[in-house]
Design a protein around this motif. Sequence first.
Motif, mmCIF file in Angstrom:
data_model
loop_
_atom_site.group_PDB
_atom_site.id
_atom_site.type_symbol
_atom_site.label_atom_id
_atom_site.label_comp_id
_atom_site.label_asym_id
_atom_site.label_seq_id
_atom_site.Cartn_x
_atom_site.Cartn_y
_atom_site.Cartn_z
ATOM 1 N N GLY A 314 19.193 -11.060 2.718
ATOM 2 C CA GLY A 314 19.024 -12.256 2.911
ATOM 3 C C GLY A 314 19.865 -13.267 3.800
ATOM 4 N N THR A 316 23.196 -13.866 6.286
ATOM 5 C CA THR A 316 23.649 -13.698 7.850
ATOM 6 C C THR A 316 25.360 -13.770 8.100
ATOM 7 O OG1 THR A 316 22.023 -14.938 8.464
ATOM 8 C CG2 THR A 316 23.591 -14.438 10.329
ATOM 9 N N GLN A 474 14.512 -15.186 8.346
ATOM 10 C CA GLN A 474 15.210 -14.865 7.520
ATOM 11 C C GLN A 474 14.938 -15.430 5.983
ATOM 12 O OE1 GLN A 474 19.238 -15.779 7.346
ATOM 13 N NE2 GLN A 474 19.672 -14.112 7.150
ATOM 14 N N GLN A 475 14.185 -16.385 6.211
ATOM 15 C CA GLN A 475 14.010 -17.528 5.273
ATOM 16 C C GLN A 475 12.302 -16.554 5.016
ATOM 17 O OE1 GLN A 475 13.035 -21.652 5.667
ATOM 18 N NE2 GLN A 475 15.175 -21.953 5.312
ATOM 19 N N VAL A 479 15.563 -11.327 5.722
ATOM 20 C CA VAL A 479 15.908 -9.883 6.746
ATOM 21 C C VAL A 479 18.017 -10.378 6.473
ATOM 22 C CG1 VAL A 479 16.516 -9.126 8.609
ATOM 23 C CG2 VAL A 479 14.137 -10.018 8.278
ATOM 24 N N ALA A 480 18.438 -9.772 6.588
ATOM 25 C CA ALA A 480 19.684 -9.808 6.698
ATOM 26 C C ALA A 480 20.179 -9.664 8.383
ATOM 27 C CB ALA A 480 20.893 -9.150 6.332
ATOM 28 N N PHE A 481 21.299 -10.103 8.828
ATOM 29 C CA PHE A 481 21.631 -10.417 9.970
ATOM 30 C C PHE A 481 23.242 -10.617 10.258
ATOM 31 C CE2 PHE A 481 17.876 -12.329 11.414
ATOM 32 C CZ PHE A 481 17.212 -12.287 11.602
#
Lengths: 557, 308
Positions: A314, A316, A474-475, A479-481
């Motif tokens: 989660g 970035t 993401q929230q 997902v991680a960016f």
Amino acid sequence: MTPLLSPPLLAVRDLHVTFGQTEAVRGLSFNLHHGETLALVGESGSGKSATALSILRLIEREGGRIAHGSIQLAGKHPSDITTLPAAALRALRGDRIAMIFQEPMTSLNPVMTIGAQLCETLALHRNLRGRPAREAARAALERVKIPEPDRLDQYPHELSGGLRQRVMIAMALICEPEILIADEPTTALDVTTQTEILLLIAGLQEETGMAVLFITHDLGVVSEIADRVVVMKDGTKVEEGRTAEIFSTPMAAYTQELVAATPRLGEGAPPPRTEVEPVLRVEGLTTVFGGAGLFSKGKTTAAVRNVSLTLGRGETLGLVGESGCGKSTLARSIMRLVEPIAGQVELLGCRIDGLSPNALKPHRAKMQMVFQDPYASLNPMMAIRNLVTEPAFLHGMVSRRHRRVMAASLLEKVGLPAEAVDRFPHQFSGGQRQRICIARALSVSPQIIVADEAVSALDVSNARRVTDLMARLQQQEGVAFLFISHDIAVVERVSHRIAVMYQGEIVETGPTAEVLRNPQHAYTKRLLSAVPRFDRLSLSAQQTDHSELRTVDSMPA
Amino acid sequence: MIPYLARVLVKAVVTLFAIMTVTFIATRFSGNPIDTFLGEGLTTEGRQALIDYFQLDQSLWQQYLAFLRGALSGEFGLSFVDRRPVTEVVAERLWPSAQLLLASIGLTIAISLPLGVLAAVYRKSWIGSAVMVVAFAGYAVPAFVLAIGMILIFSYWLDWLPVVGSSTALHFIMPTIAMSGVLVAALTRFTRNAMLDVLGQDFIRTARAKGLGEMRVVLRHGLGNAAITVISVIGLQIAGLAAAGSVVIESIFSWPGIGQLLVNAAIIRDYPVLQFGVIAVAFAVVAINALTDIAYALADPRIRLGQN
């Protein structure tokens, strides 16, 4: 310093430009004065480039037509450009009005030497040939401050993008034009190079007193260079005024929107997340190019050198650096789209470096990529329903029968109508296409999305929408960016942590706010000082009152 | 440029060596030469004498080395029919073929480049369409149909042009046109496409923004870049013609060239001639390819300077 009181050098009145049935410019009027820089600002499709090309009547070569209006050029031989015969028009181009373009990489002829291209203009307008022409060409290169101006016998491919843009400027200014039209001249360049080019144009303008019509979508650049601004939308002028006023008190709703959407450095970053489990761990990654050919001498260059980084669930991580620093190669090495020669990549606790293509396949679903060019990264022959579900289908996560349903829900996730599943890529705008690319990445519910310059090709409002979408995803999905960009202001807005890359190495890393507030490495400092900031300007906005010069047109329906 | 040239030459030599080897193997596997070319009526002693003379009882490897030794010293054996060295037989046929080839290529370039450029510049007017219609038609007519049609009109009915032989300039007209027909059509289309590609590029807009006239924009900036693509196509076409394309035309016009020689050699099973003929043609093709690579580098500084 009151250029506005003299009669205009160039007066555009009620200009209409059409491409076939569509009207790109609708009744545009503005003045350009001696010695001033006027910025023409707007999103892609707003008609600003069509306007620029109309002034030299190059628009006819691009399939457009000046349908109505006049473009009056004052000076020694006043004339209306819209009615000039071809020969008189050619005498004007490159001599009294010169132009530089966005893409320095493709705007110079690759098979002619720099010298030949410079001398060509001199032979045409000054009847200068042979040695005197070469001398003048050399002097022109010196004027644009090219290091070692003895480059007349070099070809464009031997120069970097920044140097090529300098050559373009030298070529445009070689006959000392009264007007320079600069169409997005720094958009394709890094921030550090951009600053150099902007300073160069400003310096040359002071020296020669030429007028500059500067076309850009970047408000940061406008604040650095322009005296006055014309804001365009859908082919019409929505607002015109002094630069400082436009930024401090934008009157038209669209200008306000534009100013608000423009990322500014120092607006604040998301706070760093604490104690997140890592989803990606990279250790000592090194990737080299070259040395593989049968006859080449084995000369290799390391594009990525000993890079280590982690990415939490989660989170970035913003990766910044100039073009050629190895950002994209790092991303591709992590994805195993290119083979690193050393180092470890651990994805969700599994080592994926050294895995065979077959063994790697199930891991690929956990990590997806979104690329820079939304036009080139969607197969134009495939319907959206197949495009966005292709990764899931390849990984056996969806049956053929359910692809349509899945596509519809993916589209809704990225804010596109579900009915769009049967359309094709060409029916969407750049921003919408980038959403489709994100939907495609999401189809396999990845833990990590690598976004390689994913918003760089979009204009500010679209970029804003896409980064907002990423934050929402993401929230919702955790997902991680890995967010790669050369635009630090955008990176600041989305990244919890930041990593600065320079010449293949990560030179600095840390929580975004900390790195930006207190940069440690010399390169980070240089990068930060080069970012255009229009907040400097707005402070001095109300010093002089030019309100009588401001006009606000109503927003087009 | 020097490393590039060296690379081109090394590639050419390696290719030639591979072709020689393949030619050797192919002829060995095509049957026992004694059976094929002498056939019946041979005594056992005579047969053994020939086998000894040609060293046919040696291992394939020994024969291959002997073949390479011979090849390097320029000895490819005697023609079965003429009893003369095959090098001599083939050499006297090479020049007429080369003449015809050069004439056709010259004609092709002289017609195709201007037509292709015109078709690109006037792609939206009737001129461009007309050029492309002619080009398509040319592509659709086989060379032998064109040849026979011309013979019928210009030799049989009008009696203007000679049909057989290669002695005068008049003899060249019909074979050259017949050979160029398809090439003109193909090269015109390639030139047009290459020009369309180039004319849409950014640097063409730069050239116009400088105030250059259309002529200079199209020829210097446009064709200068399109030449890179066009050269490689021309190279491929010449190589293709040199390899096989001239056989039909040479047969129709009784042109004393290598194509006709090879066809005859194959029919009467004159293996030494066939073998050396193939090698000679291969040599020509490899040489043409090497020259194309060099021309390519001359046209494109990115290739020429990119290797250092």
